[in-house]
Design a protein around this motif. Structure first.
Motif, PDB file in Angstrom:
ATOM      1  N   UNK A 173      -4.277   3.415  -2.384  1.00 16.69           N
ATOM      2  CA  UNK A 173      -4.129   4.773  -2.564  1.00 16.69           C
ATOM      3  C   UNK A 173      -2.495   4.966  -2.290  1.00 16.69           C
ATOM      4  N   UNK A 174      -1.822   4.270  -1.634  1.00 18.80           N
ATOM      5  CA  UNK A 174      -0.413   4.179  -1.810  1.00 18.80           C
ATOM      6  C   UNK A 174       0.143   3.840  -3.063  1.00 18.80           C
TER       7      UNK A 174
ATOM      8  N   UNK B  93       2.598   5.494  -8.295  1.00 21.43           N
ATOM      9  CA  UNK B  93       2.551   5.479  -9.835  1.00 21.43           C
ATOM     10  C   UNK B  93       1.811   6.143 -10.532  1.00 21.43           C
ATOM     11  N   UNK B  94       0.885   7.095  -9.731  1.00 20.71           N
ATOM     12  CA  UNK B  94       0.358   8.066 -10.405  1.00 20.71           C
ATOM     13  C   UNK B  94      -0.983   7.623 -10.967  1.00 20.71           C
ATOM     14  N   UNK B  95      -1.956   8.360 -11.498  1.00 19.77           N
ATOM     15  CA  UNK B  95      -3.394   8.105 -11.790  1.00 19.77           C
ATOM     16  C   UNK B  95      -3.330   7.359 -13.267  1.00 19.77           C
ATOM     17  N   UNK B  96      -2.062   6.978 -13.812  1.00 23.95           N
ATOM     18  CA  UNK B  96      -2.162   6.177 -14.713  1.00 23.95           C
ATOM     19  C   UNK B  96      -2.493   4.979 -14.563  1.00 23.95           C
ATOM     20  N   UNK B  97      -2.630   4.553 -13.294  1.00 26.29           N
ATOM     21  CA  UNK B  97      -2.998   3.281 -12.736  1.00 26.29           C
ATOM     22  C   UNK B  97      -4.481   3.110 -12.732  1.00 26.29           C
ATOM     23  N   UNK B  98      -5.220   4.221 -12.958  1.00 27.37           N
ATOM     24  CA  UNK B  98      -6.403   4.237 -12.998  1.00 27.37           C
ATOM     25  C   UNK B  98      -7.046   3.882 -14.435  1.00 27.37           C
ATOM     26  N   UNK B  99      -8.354   3.773 -14.549  1.00 29.26           N
ATOM     27  CA  UNK B  99      -9.046   3.709 -15.851  1.00 29.26           C
ATOM     28  C   UNK B  99      -9.239   4.641 -16.585  1.00 29.26           C
ATOM     29  N   UNK B 100      -8.940   5.984 -16.006  1.00 34.46           N
ATOM     30  CA  UNK B 100      -9.517   7.597 -16.666  1.00 34.46           C
ATOM     31  C   UNK B 100      -8.439   7.407 -18.007  1.00 34.46           C
ATOM     32  N   UNK B 101      -8.935   8.169 -18.881  1.00 34.82           N
ATOM     33  CA  UNK B 101      -8.096   8.735 -20.049  1.00 34.82           C
ATOM     34  C   UNK B 101      -8.545  10.150 -20.350  1.00 34.82           C
ATOM     35  N   UNK B 102      -7.968  10.590 -21.518  1.00 34.20           N
ATOM     36  CA  UNK B 102      -8.042  11.793 -21.815  1.00 34.20           C
ATOM     37  C   UNK B 102      -9.509  12.539 -22.043  1.00 34.20           C
TER      38      UNK B 102
ATOM     39  N   UNK C 239     -17.563  12.712   4.835  1.00 35.12           N
ATOM     40  CA  UNK C 239     -16.848  13.714   4.263  1.00 35.12           C
ATOM     41  C   UNK C 239     -15.150  13.850   4.333  1.00 35.12           C
ATOM     42  N   UNK C 240     -14.820  12.918   5.332  1.00 34.98           N
ATOM     43  CA  UNK C 240     -13.233  12.628   5.437  1.00 34.98           C
ATOM     44  C   UNK C 240     -13.013  11.743   3.783  1.00 34.98           C
ATOM     45  N   UNK C 241     -13.988  10.680   3.761  1.00 37.15           N
ATOM     46  CA  UNK C 241     -13.636   9.671   2.807  1.00 37.15           C
ATOM     47  C   UNK C 241     -13.822  10.499   1.521  1.00 37.15           C
ATOM     48  N   UNK C 242     -14.767  11.267   1.268  1.00 36.82           N
ATOM     49  CA  UNK C 242     -14.888  12.202   0.124  1.00 36.82           C
ATOM     50  C   UNK C 242     -13.610  13.115  -0.265  1.00 36.82           C
ATOM     51  N   UNK C 243     -12.970  13.537   0.911  1.00 34.37           N
ATOM     52  CA  UNK C 243     -11.975  14.466   0.890  1.00 34.37           C
ATOM     53  C   UNK C 243     -10.644  13.504   0.245  1.00 34.37           C
ATOM     54  N   UNK C 244     -10.788  12.325   0.437  1.00 32.42           N
ATOM     55  CA  UNK C 244      -9.549  11.454  -0.090  1.00 32.42           C
ATOM     56  C   UNK C 244      -9.498  11.477  -1.517  1.00 32.42           C
ATOM     57  N   UNK C 245     -10.574  11.508  -2.181  1.00 30.39           N
ATOM     58  CA  UNK C 245     -10.923  11.419  -3.405  1.00 30.39           C
ATOM     59  C   UNK C 245     -10.406  12.653  -4.146  1.00 30.39           C
ATOM     60  N   UNK C 246     -10.794  13.561  -3.740  1.00 27.75           N
ATOM     61  CA  UNK C 246     -10.570  15.108  -4.146  1.00 27.75           C
ATOM     62  C   UNK C 246      -8.821  15.093  -3.991  1.00 27.75           C
ATOM     63  N   UNK C 247      -8.437  14.774  -3.091  1.00 23.23           N
ATOM     64  CA  UNK C 247      -6.702  14.786  -2.834  1.00 23.23           C
ATOM     65  C   UNK C 247      -6.184  14.042  -3.965  1.00 23.23           C
ATOM     66  N   UNK C 248      -6.849  12.808  -4.155  1.00 23.80           N
ATOM     67  CA  UNK C 248      -5.981  11.689  -5.149  1.00 23.80           C
ATOM     68  C   UNK C 248      -6.357  12.409  -6.276  1.00 23.80           C
ATOM     69  N   UNK C 249      -7.452  12.723  -6.949  1.00 28.01           N
ATOM     70  CA  UNK C 249      -7.956  12.902  -7.994  1.00 28.01           C
ATOM     71  C   UNK C 249      -6.864  14.220  -8.703  1.00 28.01           C
ATOM     72  N   UNK C 250      -6.132  14.737  -7.940  1.00 24.15           N
ATOM     73  CA  UNK C 250      -5.342  16.010  -8.381  1.00 24.15           C
ATOM     74  C   UNK C 250      -4.092  15.425  -9.091  1.00 24.15           C
ATOM     75  N   UNK C 251      -3.900  13.976  -8.466  1.00 29.67           N
ATOM     76  CA  UNK C 251      -2.668  13.354  -9.434  1.00 29.67           C
ATOM     77  C   UNK C 251      -1.361  13.576  -8.559  1.00 29.67           C
ATOM     78  N   UNK C 252      -1.295  14.709  -8.050  1.00 28.27           N
ATOM     79  CA  UNK C 252      -0.157  15.107  -7.143  1.00 28.27           C
ATOM     80  C   UNK C 252      -0.483  15.490  -5.653  1.00 28.27           C
ATOM     81  N   UNK C 253      -0.890  14.532  -4.731  1.00 25.58           N
ATOM     82  CA  UNK C 253      -1.549  15.146  -3.675  1.00 25.58           C
ATOM     83  C   UNK C 253      -0.343  15.742  -2.727  1.00 25.58           C
ATOM     84  N   UNK C 254       0.790  15.490  -3.030  1.00 19.03           N
ATOM     85  CA  UNK C 254       1.689  16.413  -2.288  1.00 19.03           C
ATOM     86  C   UNK C 254       1.642  17.775  -2.507  1.00 19.03           C
ATOM     87  N   UNK C 255       1.380  18.178  -3.642  1.00 21.07           N
ATOM     88  CA  UNK C 255       1.078  19.526  -4.043  1.00 21.07           C
ATOM     89  C   UNK C 255      -0.262  20.359  -3.734  1.00 21.07           C
ATOM     90  N   UNK C 256      -0.965  19.619  -3.122  1.00 20.14           N
ATOM     91  CA  UNK C 256      -2.399  19.913  -2.869  1.00 20.14           C
ATOM     92  C   UNK C 256      -2.530  21.219  -2.060  1.00 20.14           C
TER      93      UNK C 256
END
Lengths: 480, 173
Positions: A56-57, A62-71, A122-139
């Motif tokens: 998660x850290x 490094x951003x969600x570029x470390x994930x396998x997702x693409x455009x 739900x706590x675990x689910x929330x983590x993914x929502x938080x992270x998928x935004x890419x900028x969790x500090x702006x959530x």
């Protein structure tokens, strides 16, 4: 007495329990020094959770570029896992709210643990929502508040924003519901320990000073009933709104009106599977077989069968509607699910969710603990694949063949997913050690109607009375 | 602090307790309180207790939530910042229903739970007056207030014993 129950029904509490024994049995696991099994489990789960936190850290750094997702495949493991966890989080409130309204007594044995599981999921689910935004500090941008950027408000027409409110409301209400139910049981634990000790003070703070006067109980019952009444539409709304995230888009395979009921059924299905997985282990380790009986497991298996069949019907309806729509793109989306590069995911989903629960038509299997445990794991896997099929497979080949691509997760994504499993298990293990895992007061309140020795007495009472058959040809005895 | 004195009758069965409450009410004995380890149905009727209005509070809180959500969205999307989202109307009531619903549930639930804690005077760190630790385990109790007037103490303890109390004792706080 709240309502009549046929003495022929299976007892929900076995072992000739008295009120005192119920307290002893349920509070016992929280007393004394923790066992080796528990310590090792917490250690392992904690390590996995730590690895999750590491990944998660890593993502945050490094951003969600470390994930396998693409455009093309913008949503993949993140949202799959979010929907999977949220779905698992549906069983708890369903058990405690909807089954309370339906006066299903068997809920008392499993509601506490299921609600806890709901909150952790739900706590675990929330983590993914938080992270998928890419900028969790702006959530915090997702919440509407007066700001200096315009004022730039959130778009209240967007299902993604509805989701924010649905999930946070669901978490809050589940937490309140769960905690209010815990107060009397914390008081029970408090009163069993020595006044003045740390343990007494700890549980006194947790119990908010509960003493159980008649007026408190009267308000308590009223509160729980109304909370159940409002939590019932809430639990149905949450996954409906999650499905709107997909249904209101114009992606082939997502843009279908069947989504809300299909998602809700799937959520209940996966939630009960997870409850079964955890409770089968917990009842064995903590010696709660008299409170979570085979009758409880059979009831939950019936729900698995029902919801599994609903989900299966939805799969087939989707296929039919895709064909019947005459839309080439829609038809391709479904053909691609079944025969495209991810055919194995579709096959897993179909066999785990549609075919496998059908074994539960057989009573012997519904009452077989080993088989139920195996089936619950299969369903958990199947429901994960369902979300993966809907999300990633629908996206990877959309309208423009030039942007077709494939998707595979990186170690970071896998790590976060496995890590949330660790977080979930750690929280659940802590819960099982420090909290009463079965709702003590609620189980006591059904003892005289559903305890095995009282069932026997009820049978004795009605033995010589004339019996009649109701429309379903069930044998009914009139007592009182 | 003045000390509070109670006469306590402990019962070990909910049916005996209900019966005792019924007789106490019939004989116009003023019970201070009844303690049970779990909700015993019928107590509130037997004690002729005034029904809680918690549900009314819940309704009002819920309505507040609905109105809050509606006015927030109407103000933000239609008045303060009427942005064009794909040509959709700025006053998009149907699209606001989900959030109005969620707010209704949220306000009603949180409000009711807080009201419940407030009415019962429950909060973390409260020093409870524990009559007997078994009252959250397997015992039930009827208490009579002896603080001001303890003249009919022997009458009352006689009554409690007759009704099947397993223990009768006095408790001071």
């Amino acid at each position: 007495m709240s309502h009549f129950e046929s003495p022929l029904r299976e007892p929900l509490i076995t072992g000739n329990k008295t009120y005192r024994q119920i307290t002893d049995d349920i509070v016992h696991p929280t007393e004394g020094t923790p066992g080796l099994v528990w310590l090792i489990s917490v250690g392992l789960a904690g390590l996995v959770a730590l690895f999750g936190v590491f990944c998660l850290t890593w993502t945050i750094c490094y951003g969600i570029g470390t994930w396998g997702v693409n455009s093309t495949v913008g949503w993949a493991w993140d949202i799959t896992n979010f929907v999977w966890w949220i779905g698992i989080g549906h069983a708890g409130t369903l058990i405690s709210a909807i089954l309370l309204l339906f006066r299903q007594r068997w809920r008392t044995g499993v509601n506490r643990a299921a609600e806890a599981m709901t909150i952790f999921a739900v706590v675990c689910a929330g983590l993914f929502v938080l992270l998928h935004t890419g900028r969790p500090w702006d959530v915090f941008f997702i919440f509407p508040y007066p700001n200096t950027r315009g004022p730039l408000w959130t778009n209240f027409n967007s299902p993604l924003l509805w989701d924010v409110f649905a999930v946070t409301t669901y978490l809050t209400i589940s937490l309140l519901f769960w905690y209010t139910g815990l107060l009397p049981d914390f008081a029970t634990i408090r009163d069993r320990s020595k006044p003045g000790t740390f343990r007494w003070n700890f549980y006194n703070i947790m119990s908010f000073g509960w003493i159980g006067t008649a007026k408190h109980w009267e308000r308590f019952e009223s509160l729980v009933l109304i909370l159940a009444g409002i939590a019932t539409p809430l639990v149905l709304s949450v996954h409906t709104i999650v499905s709107f995230d997909f249904a209101t888009s114009v992606i082939p395979g997502w843009h279908t009106t069947i989504m809300p009921p299909y998602f809700v059924a799937g959520a209940i299905f996966s939630g009960f599977a997870m409850v079964l997985t955890l409770m089968i282990v917990a009842r064995k380790i903590m010696g709660l077989q008299d409170y979570i009986t085979i009758a409880h497991i059979e009831s939950m298996n019936k729900i698995l069968l029902l919801t599994g069949t609903m989900v299966g019907t939805a799969y087939l309806t989707e296929l039919f509607v895709a064909w019947y729509s005459g839309s080439m793109i829609e038809q391709y989306a479904f053909a691609n699910r079944a025969f495209g590069p991810y055919w194995w995911a579709y096959l897993s989903m179909m066999s785990c969710n549609l075919i496998f629960p059908q074994f539960f038509w057989i009573k012997k299997l519904r009452r077989n603990i080993a088989f139920t445990f195996f089936a619950s794991i299969i369903v958990n896997i199947g429901m994960w694949f369902e979300r993966f099929v809907i999300i990633a497979i629908s996206l990877h080949r959309d309208y423009l063949p030039s942007s077709w691509t494939s998707y595979a997760p990186t170690w970071v994504e896998v790590g976060i997913y496995v890590g949330t499993g660790g977080i979930f298990l750690t929280l659940f293990l802590l819960f099982s050690r420090y909290f009463p895992v079965v709702a003590i007061a609620e189980v006591k309140s059904i003892l005289k109607t559903s305890g095995n020795q009282y069932r026997k007495e009820q049978m004795e009472e009605v033995k010589d009375q004339p019996a009649y058959h109701d429309a379903d040809a069930r044998l009914i005895y009139k007592i009182d | 602090m003045s000390t509070k004195k109670y006469l306590v009758g402990l019962f070990d069965d909910d049916h005996t307790l209900l019966h005792a409450i019924e007789n106490a009410v019939e004989q116009n004995m003023e019970m201070s309180d009844v303690y049970t380890p779990f909700p015993v149905h019928g107590i509130e009727d037997k004690m002729k207790m005034r029904r809680t209005k918690l549900h009314t509070a819940g309704f009002i809180f819920g309505l507040t939530g609905t109105i809050t959500a509606f006015s927030l969205m109407a103000f933000a999307n239609a008045v303060n910042y009427p942005i064009n989202f794909g040509g959709k109307p700025v006053f998009a009531l149907p699209a606001w229903i989900p959030i109005m619903f969620e707010f209704t549930v949220l306000f009603s639930g949180v409000g009711m739970v807080l009201t419940f804690y407030y009415l019962n005077n429950l909060y973390p760190g409260k020093k409870p007056e524990i009559i007997d630790p078994r009252l959250t385990d397997d015992m039930f109790a009827i208490t009579f207030d002896m603080t001001k007037d303890s003249s009919n103490k022997s009458n009352l303890s006689e009554f409690l014993k007759k009704e099947g109390a397993v223990e009768v004792f006095e408790k001071e706080f």
